[in-house]
Scaffold this motif. Sequence first.
Motif, PDB file in Angstrom:
ATOM      1  N   VAL A   1     -38.125  -5.606  22.570  1.00  0.00           N
ATOM      2  CA  VAL A   1     -37.870  -6.806  21.769  1.00  0.00           C
ATOM      3  C   VAL A   1     -37.040  -6.457  20.536  1.00  0.00           C
ATOM      4  CG1 VAL A   1     -38.990  -8.544  20.312  1.00  0.00           C
ATOM      5  CG2 VAL A   1     -39.889  -8.064  22.590  1.00  0.00           C
ATOM      6  N   ALA A   2     -37.362  -5.353  19.868  1.00  0.00           N
ATOM      7  CA  ALA A   2     -36.697  -5.002  18.616  1.00  0.00           C
ATOM      8  C   ALA A   2     -35.308  -4.400  18.821  1.00  0.00           C
ATOM      9  CB  ALA A   2     -37.573  -4.025  17.834  1.00  0.00           C
ATOM     10  N   LEU A   3     -35.172  -3.516  19.798  1.00  0.00           N
ATOM     11  CA  LEU A   3     -33.942  -2.733  19.901  1.00  0.00           C
ATOM     12  C   LEU A   3     -33.206  -2.882  21.224  1.00  0.00           C
ATOM     13  CD1 LEU A   3     -35.301   0.555  18.299  1.00  0.00           C
ATOM     14  CD2 LEU A   3     -33.950  -1.219  17.191  1.00  0.00           C
ATOM     15  N   GLY A   4     -33.754  -3.626  22.147  1.00  0.00           N
ATOM     16  CA  GLY A   4     -33.113  -3.778  23.446  1.00  0.00           C
ATOM     17  C   GLY A   4     -33.769  -2.892  24.483  1.00  0.00           C
ATOM     18  N   SER A   5     -33.501  -3.199  25.726  1.00  0.00           N
ATOM     19  CA  SER A   5     -34.157  -2.512  26.825  1.00  0.00           C
ATOM     20  C   SER A   5     -33.693  -1.071  26.966  1.00  0.00           C
ATOM     21  CB  SER A   5     -33.883  -3.264  28.127  1.00  0.00           C
ATOM     22  OG  SER A   5     -34.565  -2.671  29.187  1.00  0.00           O
ATOM     23  N   ASN A   6     -34.625  -0.215  27.334  1.00  0.00           N
ATOM     24  CA  ASN A   6     -34.325   1.179  27.628  1.00  0.00           C
ATOM     25  C   ASN A   6     -34.987   1.501  28.965  1.00  0.00           C
ATOM     26  OD1 ASN A   6     -34.344   3.990  27.866  1.00  0.00           O
ATOM     27  ND2 ASN A   6     -34.362   4.274  25.651  1.00  0.00           N
ATOM     28  N   GLY A   7     -34.177   1.707  29.980  1.00  0.00           N
ATOM     29  CA  GLY A   7     -34.699   1.936  31.318  1.00  0.00           C
ATOM     30  C   GLY A   7     -35.608   3.134  31.428  1.00  0.00           C
ATOM     31  N   TRP A   8     -35.319   4.199  30.667  1.00  0.00           N
ATOM     32  CA  TRP A   8     -36.152   5.394  30.736  1.00  0.00           C
ATOM     33  C   TRP A   8     -37.560   5.133  30.206  1.00  0.00           C
ATOM     34  CZ3 TRP A   8     -35.289   9.087  33.877  1.00  0.00           C
ATOM     35  CH2 TRP A   8     -33.985   9.422  34.225  1.00  0.00           C
ATOM     36  N   LEU A   9     -37.673   4.307  29.166  1.00  0.00           N
ATOM     37  CA  LEU A   9     -39.003   3.972  28.652  1.00  0.00           C
ATOM     38  C   LEU A   9     -39.809   3.203  29.688  1.00  0.00           C
ATOM     39  CD1 LEU A   9     -38.338   2.914  24.944  1.00  0.00           C
ATOM     40  CD2 LEU A   9     -39.446   4.988  25.776  1.00  0.00           C
ATOM     41  N   TRP A  10     -39.160   2.242  30.351  1.00  0.00           N
ATOM     42  CA  TRP A  10     -39.855   1.475  31.382  1.00  0.00           C
ATOM     43  C   TRP A  10     -40.214   2.358  32.570  1.00  0.00           C
ATOM     44  CZ3 TRP A  10     -42.303  -2.740  30.419  1.00  0.00           C
ATOM     45  CH2 TRP A  10     -41.877  -3.556  29.382  1.00  0.00           C
ATOM     46  N   PHE A  11     -39.327   3.258  32.937  1.00  0.00           N
ATOM     47  CA  PHE A  11     -39.616   4.198  34.018  1.00  0.00           C
ATOM     48  C   PHE A  11     -40.826   5.053  33.667  1.00  0.00           C
ATOM     49  CE2 PHE A  11     -39.060   8.454  35.862  1.00  0.00           C
ATOM     50  CZ  PHE A  11     -39.127   8.122  37.217  1.00  0.00           C
ATOM     51  N   GLY A  12     -40.856   5.569  32.443  1.00  0.00           N
ATOM     52  CA  GLY A  12     -41.987   6.369  31.997  1.00  0.00           C
ATOM     53  C   GLY A  12     -43.285   5.591  32.012  1.00  0.00           C
ATOM     54  N   TRP A  13     -43.208   4.320  31.608  1.00  0.00           N
ATOM     55  CA  TRP A  13     -44.419   3.505  31.618  1.00  0.00           C
ATOM     56  C   TRP A  13     -44.903   3.249  33.048  1.00  0.00           C
ATOM     57  CZ3 TRP A  13     -45.950  -1.192  33.565  1.00  0.00           C
ATOM     58  CH2 TRP A  13     -47.212  -1.602  33.168  1.00  0.00           C
ATOM     59  N   VAL A  14     -43.985   3.020  33.967  1.00  0.00           N
ATOM     60  CA  VAL A  14     -44.363   2.810  35.371  1.00  0.00           C
ATOM     61  C   VAL A  14     -45.027   4.062  35.930  1.00  0.00           C
ATOM     62  CG1 VAL A  14     -43.451   2.459  37.698  1.00  0.00           C
ATOM     63  CG2 VAL A  14     -42.689   0.983  35.839  1.00  0.00           C
ATOM     64  N   VAL A  15     -44.483   5.231  35.625  1.00  0.00           N
ATOM     65  CA  VAL A  15     -45.087   6.487  36.087  1.00  0.00           C
ATOM     66  C   VAL A  15     -46.488   6.638  35.503  1.00  0.00           C
ATOM     67  CG1 VAL A  15     -44.914   9.007  35.964  1.00  0.00           C
ATOM     68  CG2 VAL A  15     -42.892   7.634  36.506  1.00  0.00           C
ATOM     69  N   LEU A  16     -46.646   6.358  34.211  1.00  0.00           N
ATOM     70  CA  LEU A  16     -47.956   6.426  33.579  1.00  0.00           C
ATOM     71  C   LEU A  16     -48.932   5.445  34.232  1.00  0.00           C
ATOM     72  CD1 LEU A  16     -49.758   7.559  31.325  1.00  0.00           C
ATOM     73  CD2 LEU A  16     -48.855   5.769  29.837  1.00  0.00           C
ATOM     74  N   GLY A  17     -48.455   4.239  34.526  1.00  0.00           N
ATOM     75  CA  GLY A  17     -49.295   3.249  35.198  1.00  0.00           C
ATOM     76  C   GLY A  17     -49.719   3.700  36.581  1.00  0.00           C
ATOM     77  N   LEU A  18     -48.806   4.308  37.321  1.00  0.00           N
ATOM     78  CA  LEU A  18     -49.145   4.802  38.657  1.00  0.00           C
ATOM     79  C   LEU A  18     -50.150   5.951  38.592  1.00  0.00           C
ATOM     80  CD1 LEU A  18     -45.653   4.662  40.398  1.00  0.00           C
ATOM     81  CD2 LEU A  18     -47.627   3.162  40.808  1.00  0.00           C
ATOM     82  N   LEU A  19     -49.993   6.824  37.614  1.00  0.00           N
ATOM     83  CA  LEU A  19     -50.969   7.907  37.442  1.00  0.00           C
ATOM     84  C   LEU A  19     -52.354   7.344  37.111  1.00  0.00           C
ATOM     85  CD1 LEU A  19     -48.883  10.504  35.401  1.00  0.00           C
ATOM     86  CD2 LEU A  19     -49.731  10.752  37.747  1.00  0.00           C
ATOM     87  N   THR A  20     -52.388   6.347  36.243  1.00  0.00           N
ATOM     88  CA  THR A  20     -53.666   5.722  35.905  1.00  0.00           C
ATOM     89  C   THR A  20     -54.280   5.049  37.116  1.00  0.00           C
ATOM     90  OG1 THR A  20     -52.876   5.347  33.651  1.00  0.00           O
ATOM     91  CG2 THR A  20     -54.779   4.060  34.365  1.00  0.00           C
ATOM     92  N   LEU A  21     -53.468   4.339  37.872  1.00  0.00           N
ATOM     93  CA  LEU A  21     -53.964   3.697  39.090  1.00  0.00           C
ATOM     94  C   LEU A  21     -54.493   4.732  40.069  1.00  0.00           C
ATOM     95  CD1 LEU A  21     -54.278   1.009  40.582  1.00  0.00           C
ATOM     96  CD2 LEU A  21     -51.992   1.353  41.500  1.00  0.00           C
ATOM     97  N   GLY A  22     -53.782   5.851  40.193  1.00  0.00           N
ATOM     98  CA  GLY A  22     -54.249   6.924  41.060  1.00  0.00           C
ATOM     99  C   GLY A  22     -55.582   7.489  40.620  1.00  0.00           C
TER     100      GLY A  22
END
Length: 55
Positions: A28-49
């Motif tokens: 919201v503040a600085l614009g989208s960063n694909g690497w941040l979203w990718f990192g969050w998805v990986v973290l979410g998948l690890l948590t789900l696992g």
Amino acid sequence: MPGSTNGSTKTMGALTVGGLVVVTAYTVALGSNGWLWFGWVVLGLLTLGMIVTRS
């Protein structure tokens, strides 16, 4: 999800939710960063696992 989760799974869940808040605020503040979203998805998948494989 029957039963209670152990401490490490709860911690990972909290980190995942906190990460989502941080990545969303950054977007919201600085614009989208694909690497941040990718990192969050990986973290979410690890948590789900962790949730799926807990004993």
